[in-house]
Enzyme design. Structure first.
Site, PDB file in Angstrom:
ATOM      1  CB  SER A  20      63.003  -0.197 -22.386  1.00 20.60           C
ATOM      2  OG  SER A  20      63.984   0.629 -22.436  1.00 20.60           O
ATOM      3  CG  LEU A  77      63.235  -4.687 -23.959  1.00 21.30           C
ATOM      4  CD1 LEU A  77      61.488  -4.734 -23.869  1.00 21.30           C
ATOM      5  CD2 LEU A  77      63.418  -3.287 -24.871  1.00 21.30           C
ATOM      6  CG  ASP A  78      66.582   0.333 -20.432  1.00 18.96           C
ATOM      7  OD1 ASP A  78      65.468   0.330 -20.182  1.00 18.96           O
ATOM      8  OD2 ASP A  78      67.245   0.871 -21.079  1.00 18.96           O
ATOM      9  CB  ALA A  79      64.385  -1.644 -15.269  1.00 22.31           C
TER      10      ALA A  79
END
Length: 185
Positions: free
Chosen positions: A44, A40-42
Site C-alpha cells: 500500500s 501501511l503494508d508494503a
C-alpha cells in the site's frame, strides 16, 4: 512535538529498522525519535502520520479514537450497486465483521501519481476506482473487503487520516511535511 505527514511509497516497509530486501522509513526520514501512528503494508502507498509524542500517536492510531481514514482503491472489475452496499457494511470477512463505512465509485483522481512499477493490466478486464472511508483499520482490511465483493484490489492508496489529506497537502511518494497537530483535537 512534530506531526509529520509522509507519503509512503509502494514497497517501502513501515518501520525504521533495516529490512533485508526493501527500503524503510529510515531511507526517507532522518528526524530523530519519531514513530508511525498506524501502519501501511508494503503493498500500500500513501499518507502516514509520524510523531515523537506518544499521547498523540495513541490519539491518532487507537481504534476508540476513530480517526477516519480514507483509501482509494483501483480494483479489477466494475462495481454495481449491490457491491457498493456490501462494502458499506457491515461485511462479514469470516474472522471479523467490519463496521459500517462509506464506499463509493470515483473517477480516476487526476492528481494521483503514477505507481512504479505500474499495476498489471489485462485487456479484457476493466478496472475502476473506489473511495472507502473507515473508522477502523484491521490488517489488509480494504483489500479483503474488495475481494469479498468480487473486486480484487490492484492498487491501494491511503489519501486521508482525520483532517489531513494528500489532496490538501500534495506530497509525491517519499516527500513529507510538518503540520500542527492541533487540527486533530
Amino acid at each position: 512535538m512534530p506531526l509529520i505527514l509522509f507519503n509512503k511509497p509502494f514497497q517501502v516497509m513501515c518501520q525504521f529498522s533495516a529490512h533485508s530486501s526493501r527500503a524503510t522509513l529510515a531511507d526517507y526520514l532522518t528526524i530523530p525519535n519519531i514513530y508511525p501512528a498506524g501502519r501501511l503494508d508494503a503493498d500500500s502507498e500513501g499518507l502516514l502520520l509520524l510523531t515523537d509524542d506518544g499521547k498523540l500517536q495513541h490519539e491518532i492510531s487507537h481504534p476508540k479514537r476513530k480517526q477516519p481514514k480514507t483509501y482509494i482503491a483501483q480494483v479489477e472489475g466494475l462495481p454495481d450497486e449491490r457491491a457498493l452496499e456490501r462494502l458499506s457494511g457491515p461485511l462479514d470477512l469470516s474472522d471479523f465483521v467490519t463496521q459500517p463505512c462509506e464506499a463509493k465509485q470515483i473517477l480516476t483522481p487526476e492528481w494521483l501519481w503514477e505507481r512504479t512499477p505500474p499495476i498489471r493490466e489485462r485487456a479484457q478486464v476493466p478496472t475502476s476506482w473506489l473511495a472507502i472511508t473507515l473508522s477502523e483499520g484491521k490488517n489488509r482490511q480494504v483489500r479483503r473487503m474488495t475481494a469479498a465483493v468480487g473486486l480484487p484490489t490492484l492498487r491501494l492508496v491511503r489519501i486521508a487520516i482525520g483532517p489531513f489529506s494528500l489532496e490538501t497537502h500534495p506530497l509525491l511518494p517519499g516527500e513529507w511535511c510538518e503540520v500542527s497537530p492541533s487540527r486533530l483535537r
